[in-house]
Enzyme design. Structure first.
Site, PDB file in Angstrom:
ATOM      1  N   ALA A 177      -7.974  -7.777   4.437  1.00 42.53           N
ATOM      2  CA  ALA A 177      -9.401  -8.482   4.919  1.00 42.53           C
ATOM      3  C   ALA A 177      -8.960  -9.302   6.233  1.00 42.53           C
ATOM      4  O   ALA A 177      -9.750  -9.334   6.855  1.00 42.53           O
ATOM      5  CB  ALA A 177      -9.797  -9.543   3.607  1.00 42.53           C
ATOM      6  N   ASN A 204      -1.633  -7.104  -0.565  1.00 41.11           N
ATOM      7  CA  ASN A 204      -1.815  -6.275  -1.641  1.00 41.11           C
ATOM      8  C   ASN A 204      -2.142  -4.843  -1.096  1.00 41.11           C
ATOM      9  O   ASN A 204      -1.882  -3.716  -1.641  1.00 41.11           O
ATOM     10  CB  ASN A 204      -2.719  -6.557  -2.759  1.00 41.11           C
ATOM     11  CG  ASN A 204      -2.162  -7.559  -3.586  1.00 41.11           C
ATOM     12  OD1 ASN A 204      -0.679  -7.719  -3.788  1.00 41.11           O
ATOM     13  ND2 ASN A 204      -2.775  -8.152  -4.351  1.00 41.11           N
ATOM     14  N   GLY A 209      -2.714   2.018  -3.718  1.00 44.69           N
ATOM     15  CA  GLY A 209      -2.717   3.616  -3.664  1.00 44.69           C
ATOM     16  C   GLY A 209      -3.911   3.631  -2.434  1.00 44.69           C
ATOM     17  O   GLY A 209      -4.148   4.957  -2.080  1.00 44.69           O
ATOM     18  N   ARG A 446     -11.621   0.537 -16.126  1.00 46.63           N
ATOM     19  CA  ARG A 446     -10.456   0.101 -16.437  1.00 46.63           C
ATOM     20  C   ARG A 446      -9.881  -0.597 -17.562  1.00 46.63           C
ATOM     21  O   ARG A 446      -9.055  -0.565 -18.157  1.00 46.63           O
ATOM     22  CB  ARG A 446      -9.788  -0.285 -14.999  1.00 46.63           C
ATOM     23  CG  ARG A 446      -9.755   0.651 -13.676  1.00 46.63           C
ATOM     24  CD  ARG A 446      -9.496  -0.144 -12.567  1.00 46.63           C
ATOM     25  NE  ARG A 446      -8.925   0.952 -11.482  1.00 46.63           N
ATOM     26  CZ  ARG A 446      -8.472   0.625 -10.234  1.00 46.63           C
ATOM     27  NH1 ARG A 446      -8.339  -0.521  -9.816  1.00 46.63           N
ATOM     28  NH2 ARG A 446      -8.127   1.663  -9.658  1.00 46.63           N
ATOM     29  N   ALA A 600     -11.419  -1.967  -3.990  1.00 45.02           N
ATOM     30  CA  ALA A 600     -10.800  -3.266  -3.374  1.00 45.02           C
ATOM     31  C   ALA A 600     -10.552  -3.107  -2.112  1.00 45.02           C
ATOM     32  O   ALA A 600     -10.887  -3.973  -1.404  1.00 45.02           O
ATOM     33  CB  ALA A 600      -9.366  -3.253  -4.252  1.00 45.02           C
TER      34      ALA A 600
END
Length: 619
Positions: A177, A204, A209, A446, A600
């Site tokens: 970000a 992160n 992934g 999830r 994400a």
């Protein structure tokens, strides 16, 4: 802030000794610096993940160690008498921006201090230790005593100097970000300063992934997938238990594909195939062409290097306070080895400091859903400690959804990381417990899958796939690890029959055979899947078969700073705090009670881009 970390882009591909200053990607253990491009024979010769091995310089001793990837790290160490004069990277395969940066930091510190007893980089311990071991092995091969290179370098005292800076926009955090915001702000005419407390960029995102969800008519149509913005909105909003702010969800789904096109306009490449990442609920996940999250940062850093006069990036620089004067945010206070910094922002501050998944105390403080999280691992990098939320709240920002902490069922049993995960797509794998039985819909949300896993013995499961996922042994997972490598390291198991696989992993062969047979019948639609699963593609019927172990792990914190659709931060009365913007995992209200897999990364890009534009234009 004197010395330039110029080499950042080059040094991660590096074979030469660099002379810059932040331990972030390279160099000495001093501090901050501006990231710009620099000439390097290493980058020209192509040292990197898949590059051919370089020849050592005349007289250099080759030291070798196993790197994070399990492949060899080879260093050519040159000596003058007992002094180490140069360390050349001959072969490495670790991840750009993380492992490679750590290796370069070790190299620079070893040369500077003439010691292998140097610090490892937080978040890249294995890569750092591999570099130390390779140099130590070269010392031994040279016939020198490694004990003579064990002196612990004295810590350099932090400077007490005060430094003042000024820019149009100041960004807290150099993760996905933060760098999206920096690039966007500059594109909209702003000069930008970015502060990152860690010794590397990426947050992160760089170790993720990297899946990117977006409605993509071209790629999805080619795959025979029907989708729409409204369908994406419904799945995201309802998938988050209708707890998210609807206007933020709408902003997300409508801007996901335009933000992907923005990345492509900056030079980023995505594969043409669409897949369904774990917990995504629908095949709209895009995979970057570069491994893990490196593609995003290659893209951002290429832009930043080309605009280095206007975008300055400082590593090892911790923001300690957001400055608010007369009701408006006007800058930040920070610190590094060069001194105490006050950085004023003429147009705005963007808080992109990330979540708190690596802060055990903070996640236990807010957790109301899961069992105690003290001993649960995390996929997060160690800098994900919630600093940006704490600082924003101190100046009146409102925090929402803080109890919404996402766990994944896919953590490495030892480290909690996502590495070693053998799944390639949701459609082509099943989960079984220690008895060899399935226990959950593997295409579910999830939180549903993780809650199901917590109910199994030791909270432990095996992921089962077959040749459809790995047509050949050199096929890699999302973390650039080949299945042959994982099997060789004992992190995955391989067999030509289900019964043999069951014996290798210690589960009941009859149960595992029944689990696979039942799944295959559901794929054929000859039965309804007993767990209600609907996402299928191939049967598990083609050897070799593979198994990999997984446990629950803390993955994402959905709560954080409340924002508007323009990424403006709101106070506890629902009013905009002038001059303060936020993007990424530091924010709340976007994902509600459950973040869909693959959402994400686009969150960082969508709202990072919006925050940069809003701050630069004074929205």
């Amino acid at each position: 802030m004197k010395r330039f970390l110029g080499v950042f882009l080059a040094l991660i591909m590096v074979a030469a000794t660099v002379v810059s200053c932040a331990p972030a990607a390279s160099i000495t253990a001093t501090t901050a610096s501006t990231v710009t491009d620099a000439d390097s024979s290493a980058s020209k010769e192509g040292v990197g993940t898949d590059a051919p091995e370089l020849a050592p310089k005349p007289g250099a001793i080759v030291g070798e160690a196993k790197a994070y990837t399990g492949l060899p790290l080879k260093l050519g160490v040159s000596f003058e008498g007992n002094k180490i004069t140069e360390i050349q990277i001959l072969k490495m395969s670790d991840t750009k921006w993380v492992g490679q940066a750590a290796i370069q930091q070790v190299i620079d510190d070893v040369i500077k201090y003439q010691s292998v007893n140097v610090d490892v980089m937080a978040g890249a311990t294995i890569s750092s230790k591999a570099a130390i071991e390779a140099v130590t092995n070269a010392i031994k091969l040279k016939g020198l005593d490694p004990a003579n290179y064990q002196k612990k370098p004295a810590k350099e005292a932090a400077s007490t100097k005060t430094i003042e800076m000024k820019s149009d926009v100041v960004v807290i955090g150099a993760g996905g970000a933060g760098l999206a915001a920096a690039v966007s702000a500059n594109q909209n005419g702003a000069k930008v300063i970015v502060f990152e407390k860690m010794p590397r960029i990426g947050g992160n995102t760089v170790i993720s992934g990297a899946a990117y969800n977006a409605v993509d008519p071209k790629r999805q149509k080619a795959a025979g997938v029907e989708d729409s913005i409204d369908k994406f909105y419904t799945q995201m909003y309802e998938g988050g238990d209708k707890k998210a702010k609807p206007e933020l969800v709408r902003t997300f789904v409508e801007n996901a594909y335009p933000a992907l096109e923005w990345l492509e306009s900056l030079g980023m490449k995505f594969n043409d195939t669409i897949f369904t990442v774990l917990g995504a609920l629908w095949p709209r996940s895009h995979q970057p062409s570069d491994p893990v999250g490196t593609g995003y940062f290659n893209t951002y850093m290429n832009y930043i290097n080309e605009h280095s006069e206007d975008v300055k990036l400082y590593l090892n620089t911790e923001v300690t306070e957001i400055i608010k004067e007369n009701g408006r945010v006007v800058g930040v206070k920070a610190k590094n080895a060069d001194g105490m910094i006050t950085a004023y922002a003429v147009k705005g501050v963007i808080d992109a400091a990330g979540g708190f998944g690596a802060n055990v105390e903070m996640r236990n403080k807010y957790n109301k859903i899961w069992p105690d999280l003290t001993s649960i691992g995390t996929t997060n990098q160690p800098g994900a400690t919630g600093d940006g939320m704490i600082m924003a709240e101190e100046i009146g920002a409102n925090l929402i959804d803080m109890q919404e902490i996402q766990l994944l069922p896919m953590g490495d049993p030892i480290t909690g990381s996502l590495s070693g995960n053998i799944e390639q797509s949701v459609e082509n794998r099943i989960f079984v417990n220690k008895s060899g039985n399935r226990f959950v819909d593997e295409g579910a949300r999830r939180d549903v899958m993780t809650k199901g896993l917590f109910q199994q013995e030791d909270g432990f499961m095996w992921v089962i796939v077959d040749k459809h996922s790995y047509p050949t042994g050199d096929v890699k997972n999302n973390f650039s690890e080949s299945i042959d490598q994982l099997v060789a390291e004992g992190r995955a198991y391989k067999a030509d029959t289900i019964e043999d696989l069951a014996k290798q992993i210690g589960v009941d062969p009859k149960n595992l055979k029944n689990a696979v047979d039942t799944f295959n019948k559901a794929v054929d639609k000859s039965i309804v899947d007993p767990f209600g699963r609907t996402l299928f593609k191939h049967k598990l019927d083609t050897p070799p078969y593979y198994a990999g172990a997984r446990k629950p792990t803390v993955h994402h914190t959905m709560g954080g700073v409340e924002i508007t659709t323009s990424a403006q931060v709101l106070d506890k009365n629902g009013k905009v705090i002038p001059g303060l913007y936020a993007a990424g995992e530091v924010t709340g209200g976007i994902h509600g009670g459950n973040r869909l897999g693959g959402n994400a990364v686009p969150d960082t890009v969508i709202f990072g881009k919006i925050a940069g534009e809003s701050a630069a234009l004074g929205k």
